[in-house]
Write an enzyme that holds these catalytic residues in place. Structure first.
Site, PDB file in Angstrom:
ATOM      1  N   PHE A 110      67.020  45.676  41.816  1.00 24.27           N
ATOM      2  CA  PHE A 110      65.511  45.318  42.007  1.00 24.27           C
ATOM      3  C   PHE A 110      64.866  46.736  41.799  1.00 24.27           C
ATOM      4  O   PHE A 110      65.036  47.567  42.602  1.00 24.27           O
ATOM      5  CB  PHE A 110      65.066  44.577  43.362  1.00 24.27           C
ATOM      6  CG  PHE A 110      63.567  44.312  42.889  1.00 24.27           C
ATOM      7  CD1 PHE A 110      63.152  43.360  42.402  1.00 24.27           C
ATOM      8  CD2 PHE A 110      62.806  45.409  43.476  1.00 24.27           C
ATOM      9  CE1 PHE A 110      61.988  42.925  42.069  1.00 24.27           C
ATOM     10  CE2 PHE A 110      61.125  45.155  42.973  1.00 24.27           C
ATOM     11  CZ  PHE A 110      60.836  43.878  42.502  1.00 24.27           C
TER      12      PHE A 110
ATOM     13  N   ASP B 283      66.555  55.317  43.127  1.00 26.82           N
ATOM     14  CA  ASP B 283      65.506  54.572  43.348  1.00 26.82           C
ATOM     15  C   ASP B 283      65.525  54.411  44.913  1.00 26.82           C
ATOM     16  O   ASP B 283      66.118  53.341  45.460  1.00 26.82           O
ATOM     17  CB  ASP B 283      65.606  53.139  42.733  1.00 26.82           C
ATOM     18  CG  ASP B 283      64.215  52.158  43.051  1.00 26.82           C
ATOM     19  OD1 ASP B 283      63.296  52.789  43.760  1.00 26.82           O
ATOM     20  OD2 ASP B 283      64.120  51.390  42.302  1.00 26.82           O
TER      21      ASP B 283
ATOM     22  N   LYS C 158      56.203  52.881  47.437  1.00 24.14           N
ATOM     23  CA  LYS C 158      55.820  52.151  48.694  1.00 24.14           C
ATOM     24  C   LYS C 158      55.418  53.111  49.894  1.00 24.14           C
ATOM     25  O   LYS C 158      54.190  53.542  49.703  1.00 24.14           O
ATOM     26  CB  LYS C 158      56.963  51.466  49.125  1.00 24.14           C
ATOM     27  CG  LYS C 158      57.334  50.444  48.127  1.00 24.14           C
ATOM     28  CD  LYS C 158      58.293  49.361  48.641  1.00 24.14           C
ATOM     29  CE  LYS C 158      58.392  47.996  47.946  1.00 24.14           C
ATOM     30  NZ  LYS C 158      59.262  47.768  46.855  1.00 24.14           N
TER      31      LYS C 158
HETATM   32  C1  LIG Z   1      59.231  47.646  45.450  1.00 22.21           C
HETATM   33  C2  LIG Z   1      60.437  48.254  44.626  1.00 22.21           C
HETATM   34  C3  LIG Z   1      60.170  48.709  43.326  1.00 22.21           C
HETATM   35  C4  LIG Z   1      58.882  48.297  42.550  1.00 22.21           C
HETATM   36  O1  LIG Z   1      57.680  48.922  43.282  1.00 22.21           O
HETATM   37  P1  LIG Z   1      56.281  48.342  42.954  1.00 22.21           P
HETATM   38  O2  LIG Z   1      55.312  49.147  43.467  1.00 22.21           O
HETATM   39  O3  LIG Z   1      56.205  46.848  43.471  1.00 22.21           O
HETATM   40  O4  LIG Z   1      56.114  48.425  41.318  1.00 22.21           O
HETATM   41  C5  LIG Z   1      61.153  49.491  42.638  1.00 22.21           C
HETATM   42  N1  LIG Z   1      62.179  49.605  43.403  1.00 22.21           N
HETATM   43  C6  LIG Z   1      62.581  49.293  44.536  1.00 22.21           C
HETATM   44  C7  LIG Z   1      63.818  49.618  44.993  1.00 22.21           C
HETATM   45  C8  LIG Z   1      61.672  48.458  45.064  1.00 22.21           C
HETATM   46  O5  LIG Z   1      61.968  48.218  46.311  1.00 22.21           O
END
Ligand SMILES: *Cc1c(COP(=O)(O)O)cnc(C)c1O
Length: 415
Positions: free
Chosen positions: A153, A238, A267
């Site tokens: 994700f 990520d 985040k």
């Molecule tokens: C939440 C998340 C995203 C996307 O972040 P947004 O601010 O919702 O665009 C990307 N990668 C990971 C691992 C995430 O948990």
């Protein structure tokens, strides 16, 4: 219980019901929220429109690592709010430099490319990796590939859903962006086999959050690091959900002694106040970006930078990482005790856990509705998994209470 029955439906005529109906008629249905309407929050607690309190054990999917209304973060935001909030990058502002310097130092990197949402930062990292591939690695024009993991994700943009393996996230959104190759998560041999002369990057979550807090086998991240180094491929971690203290270290990769080439952050970087994301890397990578080749109107705005800087300051003390590690041990002890008592598997690192429920017992959503009735906010994922990510500011007795509620929900059928 004032606002919900045992299945979490707000009583008709309540303030909550009013807000739920309004949201249902006026918003696109891209979420299916639990039936609770929150009005205020402090620390690990939130209060709904009818005055009922809940322990927030989702914490904005880790955007609220420091809890609601952390005094240092709200002070930084409030101070900046009345001074200067937006300049665009057409001009300098006095907040961006200090924030980026300290964030780069926290990550032991050279440079920061500030953006807003997580998905934007992932997009940015992909663009940077492709350009790096053409300019530095010598990949033939338009041939660059990025290796990603099954079950990933990374956000919701058209390019990012192009390499999602979740049909719900993809279906109906094509045509998709080419240039991605998917390998099983946790299998470094498969990853190595997928690398060829056009591979510019490997993009991975060090722990897969949305997939249910999936922790790769020991040695995996180190093996990925070695393959990337050997093959001259960028390792993009990520850490949007796993990073910034959540797992007991500043970055989840730290626990494996692994330093990626690129950190993607988001985040919690915005302290739960404003969206702040960043690509953090070295000169030899980020120097491929030149004036005009990438940008964002709001990226690096002074309000975001002030809040992000306050977040970096909180993390520099190491206090929150230590809390997550110590409380994480406590959490794991309690969750392990649920195996065979409603749970079939538990995975956790720091204050982050995925609990696979016995599907014969109840769905993840049913469990979350019952937790809601008991004053605990949590979120299900993939049918029968509950994800827990309380603020790192949670107290030990609150964590114990949360575990008691979970245990009761899983063992008292029809509670
Ligand atoms: C939440 C998340 C995203 C996307 O972040 P947004 O601010 O919702 O665009 C990307 N990668 C990971 C691992 C995430 O948990």
């Amino acid at each position: 219980m004032t606002t919900t029955d045992t299945h979490g439906t707000p009583h008709s005529g309540s303030a909550a019901q009013h807000h739920v109906s309004l949201a249902e008629t006026a918003t696109a249905h891209n979420y299916q929220p639990l039936p609770v309407v929150l009005a205020s929050g402090e620390g690990a607690w939130v209060t709904d429109v009818d005055g009922r309190r809940y322990l927030d054990c989702l914490a904005g999917y880790s955007a609220l690592n420091f809890g609601h209304a952390h005094p240092r973060l709200t002070a930084a935001a409030q101070e900046q709010l009345s001074r200067l909030t937006l300049t665009s990058r057409a001009f300098h502002n006095d907040r961006l430099g200090p924030f980026c310097r300290d964030l780069a130092e926290l990550a032991s990197m050279d440079l920061v490319l500030p953006m807003n949402t997580g998905a934007e930062a992932v997009e940015t990292a992909i663009k940077v990796a492709r350009k790096w591939g053409y300019e530095r690695k010598g990949v033939a024009p338009d041939r660059a590939t990025v290796i990603v993991a099954d079950g990933n994700f990374h956000g919701r943009t058209t390019t990012i859903v192009s390499f999602s393996s979740d049909p719900v996230a993809r279906d109906g959104f094509g045509p998709f962006t080419p240039g991605f190759r998917t390998v099983p998560y946790g299998d470094s041999a498969a990853l190595e086999a997928a690398v060829d002369e056009n591979t510019v990057a490997v993009l991975l979550e060090p722990i897969q959050g949305e997939a249910g807090v999936l922790i790769p086998p020991p040695g995996y991240l180190k093996a990925v690091r070695d393959v990337c180094t050997r093959e001259n491929v960028l390792f993009i971690a990520d850490e949007i959900q796993s990073g910034l203290g959540r797992t007991g270290t500043t970055f989840a990769c730290d626990a494996d002694g692994v330093t990626p080439d690129v950190h993607v952050l988001g985040k919690a970087l915005g302290g739960g106040i404003v969206p702040v994301s960043a690509v953090v890397s070295r000169h030899d990578v980020l120097d491929v970006i030149r004036p005009g080749s990438h940008g964002s109107t709001f990226g690096g705005n002074p309000l975001a930078a002030a809040v992000g800087h306050a977040v970096v300051e909180l993390l520099r003390s190491g206090e929150y990482q230590a809390r997550a590690a110590a409380l994480g041990e406590r959490l794991r002890g309690r969750l392990d005790g649920l195996i065979g008592r409603g749970a079939v598997a538990v995975r956790s690192r720091g204050l982050w856990a995925g609990i696979d429920l016995d599907p014969a017992l109840m769905t993840g959503r049913e469990a979350c509705l019952r937790l809601l009735d008991r004053g605990v906010l949590a979120k299900d994922t993939h049918g029968s998994t509950i994800r827990l990510a309380p603020p790192l500011t949670i107290e030990a007795d609150q964590l114990d209470w949360m575990c008691d509620q979970l245990s009761d929900v899983l063992t008292q059928e029809g509670s």
